[in-house]
Write a protein that holds these residues in place. Structure first.
Motif, PDB file in Angstrom:
ATOM      1  N   HIS A 266      38.676  -1.649  52.276  1.00 42.47           N
ATOM      2  CA  HIS A 266      37.259  -0.876  52.689  1.00 42.47           C
ATOM      3  C   HIS A 266      35.913  -1.064  52.687  1.00 42.47           C
ATOM      4  CE1 HIS A 266      35.034   2.857  52.989  1.00 42.47           C
ATOM      5  NE2 HIS A 266      35.872   2.687  54.285  1.00 42.47           N
ATOM      6  N   ILE A 267      35.558  -1.774  51.957  1.00 45.91           N
ATOM      7  CA  ILE A 267      33.985  -2.163  51.616  1.00 45.91           C
ATOM      8  C   ILE A 267      34.010  -3.590  51.989  1.00 45.91           C
ATOM      9  CG2 ILE A 267      32.573  -3.357  49.806  1.00 45.91           C
ATOM     10  CD1 ILE A 267      34.247  -1.718  47.693  1.00 45.91           C
ATOM     11  N   ALA A 268      34.875  -4.634  52.180  1.00 50.87           N
ATOM     12  CA  ALA A 268      33.984  -4.919  53.049  1.00 50.87           C
ATOM     13  C   ALA A 268      34.528  -4.804  54.533  1.00 50.87           C
ATOM     14  CB  ALA A 268      35.428  -6.632  53.236  1.00 50.87           C
ATOM     15  N   SER A 269      35.388  -4.271  54.877  1.00 45.98           N
ATOM     16  CA  SER A 269      35.077  -3.612  56.687  1.00 45.98           C
ATOM     17  C   SER A 269      33.605  -2.921  56.733  1.00 45.98           C
ATOM     18  CB  SER A 269      36.415  -2.701  56.804  1.00 45.98           C
ATOM     19  OG  SER A 269      37.938  -3.524  57.066  1.00 45.98           O
ATOM     20  N   GLU A 270      33.346  -2.248  56.166  1.00 45.02           N
ATOM     21  CA  GLU A 270      31.763  -1.253  56.109  1.00 45.02           C
ATOM     22  C   GLU A 270      30.969  -2.493  56.150  1.00 45.02           C
ATOM     23  OE1 GLU A 270      32.558   3.215  55.163  1.00 45.02           O
ATOM     24  OE2 GLU A 270      32.107   2.099  54.112  1.00 45.02           O
ATOM     25  N   ARG A 271      30.744  -3.506  55.266  1.00 46.31           N
ATOM     26  CA  ARG A 271      30.079  -4.394  55.308  1.00 46.31           C
ATOM     27  C   ARG A 271      29.996  -5.387  56.403  1.00 46.31           C
ATOM     28  NH1 ARG A 271      27.171  -6.156  51.067  1.00 46.31           N
ATOM     29  NH2 ARG A 271      26.904  -7.772  52.167  1.00 46.31           N
ATOM     30  N   GLN A 272      30.829  -5.892  57.366  1.00 45.55           N
ATOM     31  CA  GLN A 272      31.133  -6.090  58.273  1.00 45.55           C
ATOM     32  C   GLN A 272      30.887  -5.674  59.590  1.00 45.55           C
ATOM     33  OE1 GLN A 272      35.089  -7.850  57.553  1.00 45.55           O
ATOM     34  NE2 GLN A 272      34.065  -9.601  55.738  1.00 45.55           N
ATOM     35  N   GLY A 273      31.026  -4.231  59.165  1.00 45.90           N
ATOM     36  CA  GLY A 273      30.168  -3.389  60.674  1.00 45.90           C
ATOM     37  C   GLY A 273      31.227  -2.640  61.018  1.00 45.90           C
ATOM     38  N   LEU A 274      32.126  -1.754  60.731  1.00 49.49           N
ATOM     39  CA  LEU A 274      33.297  -1.652  61.394  1.00 49.49           C
ATOM     40  C   LEU A 274      33.261   0.026  60.480  1.00 49.49           C
ATOM     41  CD1 LEU A 274      34.732  -4.006  61.325  1.00 49.49           C
ATOM     42  CD2 LEU A 274      37.224  -2.946  60.983  1.00 49.49           C
ATOM     43  N   ASP A 275      33.790   0.513  62.005  1.00 54.66           N
ATOM     44  CA  ASP A 275      33.260   2.474  61.638  1.00 54.66           C
ATOM     45  C   ASP A 275      34.108   2.478  60.367  1.00 54.66           C
ATOM     46  OD1 ASP A 275      35.226   2.705  63.197  1.00 54.66           O
ATOM     47  OD2 ASP A 275      34.765   3.174  65.464  1.00 54.66           O
ATOM     48  N   ARG A 276      33.639   4.085  60.767  1.00 59.43           N
ATOM     49  CA  ARG A 276      35.072   4.897  59.498  1.00 59.43           C
ATOM     50  C   ARG A 276      35.927   4.530  59.697  1.00 59.43           C
ATOM     51  NH1 ARG A 276      32.767  10.580  58.836  1.00 59.43           N
ATOM     52  NH2 ARG A 276      34.363  10.588  57.279  1.00 59.43           N
ATOM     53  N   PRO A 277      36.595   5.099  61.139  1.00 59.06           N
ATOM     54  CA  PRO A 277      37.879   5.213  61.022  1.00 59.06           C
ATOM     55  C   PRO A 277      38.476   4.059  60.983  1.00 59.06           C
ATOM     56  CG  PRO A 277      37.242   6.647  62.677  1.00 59.06           C
ATOM     57  CD  PRO A 277      35.582   6.023  61.787  1.00 59.06           C
ATOM     58  N   ALA A 278      37.860   2.571  61.665  1.00 60.62           N
ATOM     59  CA  ALA A 278      38.271   1.205  61.701  1.00 60.62           C
ATOM     60  C   ALA A 278      38.290   0.663  60.458  1.00 60.62           C
ATOM     61  CB  ALA A 278      37.154   0.474  62.933  1.00 60.62           C
ATOM     62  N   SER A 279      37.291   1.520  59.521  1.00 60.33           N
ATOM     63  CA  SER A 279      37.068   0.479  57.839  1.00 60.33           C
ATOM     64  C   SER A 279      38.469   1.074  56.882  1.00 60.33           C
ATOM     65  CB  SER A 279      36.282   1.251  57.173  1.00 60.33           C
ATOM     66  OG  SER A 279      34.852   0.692  57.672  1.00 60.33           O
ATOM     67  N   LEU A 280      38.975   2.101  57.607  1.00 59.78           N
ATOM     68  CA  LEU A 280      40.182   3.582  57.172  1.00 59.78           C
ATOM     69  C   LEU A 280      41.431   2.042  57.215  1.00 59.78           C
ATOM     70  CD1 LEU A 280      41.161   5.594  55.173  1.00 59.78           C
ATOM     71  CD2 LEU A 280      41.300   6.892  56.892  1.00 59.78           C
TER      72      LEU A 280
END
Length: 297
Positions: A266-280
């Motif tokens: 989840h942390i990596a996904s947000e750092r790579q620019g994904l939005d909240r639904p995509a990160s989850l």
């Protein structure tokens, strides 16, 4: 030459000794299986997953100046993790975690993490002495923090200027240590990663689903929370906004480290620019892939 980290992982760095069997077990069972020794601990598990997602994590923890500690650091460095800021103790042994997993889940576990607790704030020295930050110029990146730290140290972190500029991501080490996170409930930038049982312990009640648990934690004063519930839907709450997603169904072959994998993904996904639904969604997929046994230990 010291590498510059993308994220700091603070907490337990130890050896995991895991016994796994395809059989069902109960108290007193004696069954065939496999026993492995691998790098583990919440901070280490998160760091290893962050590395697989392309980030460069640094470990802040204690590792003994013993053969077990030397081997653990060699293994961590071979995985590409930054170990330059670890506190090496002459007096404290390297910590170890032992668990037994069966077809019916985690049967038992013992965490011998006494060295981490005994080291206390010594593991935070790089954040104060200029290597990673100072009180007047605190570390301004992401920090993954685990609940194996003492309650006293977590209370110190909650108000310390060394953490004032950080994006703080926090997870309990186990349900038995979940209540330690109460010290960080009111932190203005902390994101808590808990499972349904841990959310109930923090709120002193029981919840039927992750969305209700997430709302209750926000009402209790948390800045942001993510609540998982095994194979059932997980939820993320930020302010009054709650999003929910279901993990993909998989055959569970291991459980130790699943929550750490979820948090790191989840942390990596947000750092790579994904939005909240995509990160989850990506974090749930990563955790499902992990428990199915399809990713490296």
């Amino acid at each position: 030459m010291t590498q510059t980290p993308d994220i700091l992982c603070i907490g337990s760095v130890l050896w995991d000794v895991i016994g796994r069997t395809a059989s069902h077990m109960r108290a007193g069972s004696d069954v065939p299986g496999r026993i492995s020794r691998i790098p583990g601990g919440v901070a280490m598990n998160i760091a290893m997953t962050l590395k697989r997602f392309g980030l460069q994590p640094a470990l802040l923890s204690v590792v003994g100046r013993d053969a077990q500690g030397n081997a653990l650091i060699d293994e961590a460095q071979s995985l590409g993790l930054i170990c330059d800021h670890l506190y090496r103790s002459d007096d404290l042994p390297t910590d170890i975690y032992m668990a037994i997993e069966a077809a019916n889940g985690l049967i038992a576990a013992i965490a011998d993490a006494h060295s981490l607790e005994a080291a206390g704030d010594k593991i935070l020295r790089p954040l104060a002495d200029g290597r990673l930050g100072r009180a007047d110029a605190p570390f301004a990146g992401s920090i993954a923090l685990d609940g194996n730290l003492t309650e006293e140290l977590l209370r110190t972190i909650a108000t310390s200027p060394l953490f004032a500029a950080a994006d703080l991501r926090v997870a309990p080490a186990s349900p038995g240590k979940a209540e330690r996170l109460l010290a960080l409930i009111g932190h203005p930038s902390a994101t808590l990663y808990v499972n349904l049982e841990e959310a109930g312990l923090l709120c002193q009640t029981a919840f039927d689903d992750s969305a209700a648990a997430a709302r209750a934690l926000i009402a209790r004063g948390a800045h942001r929370v993510l609540v998982t519930d095994g194979g059932d839907a997980a939820s993320e709450a930020l302010g009054g906004d709650v999003i929910t997603a279901a993990p993909p169904p998989v055959l569970v072959t291991r459980v130790t480290g699943a929550g750490d994998t979820f948090m790191a993904a989840h942390i990596a996904s947000e750092r790579q620019g994904l939005d909240r639904p995509a990160s989850l969604a990506r974090a749930l997929q990563a955790a499902a892939t992990y428990v199915s046994g399809d990713t490296p230990l």
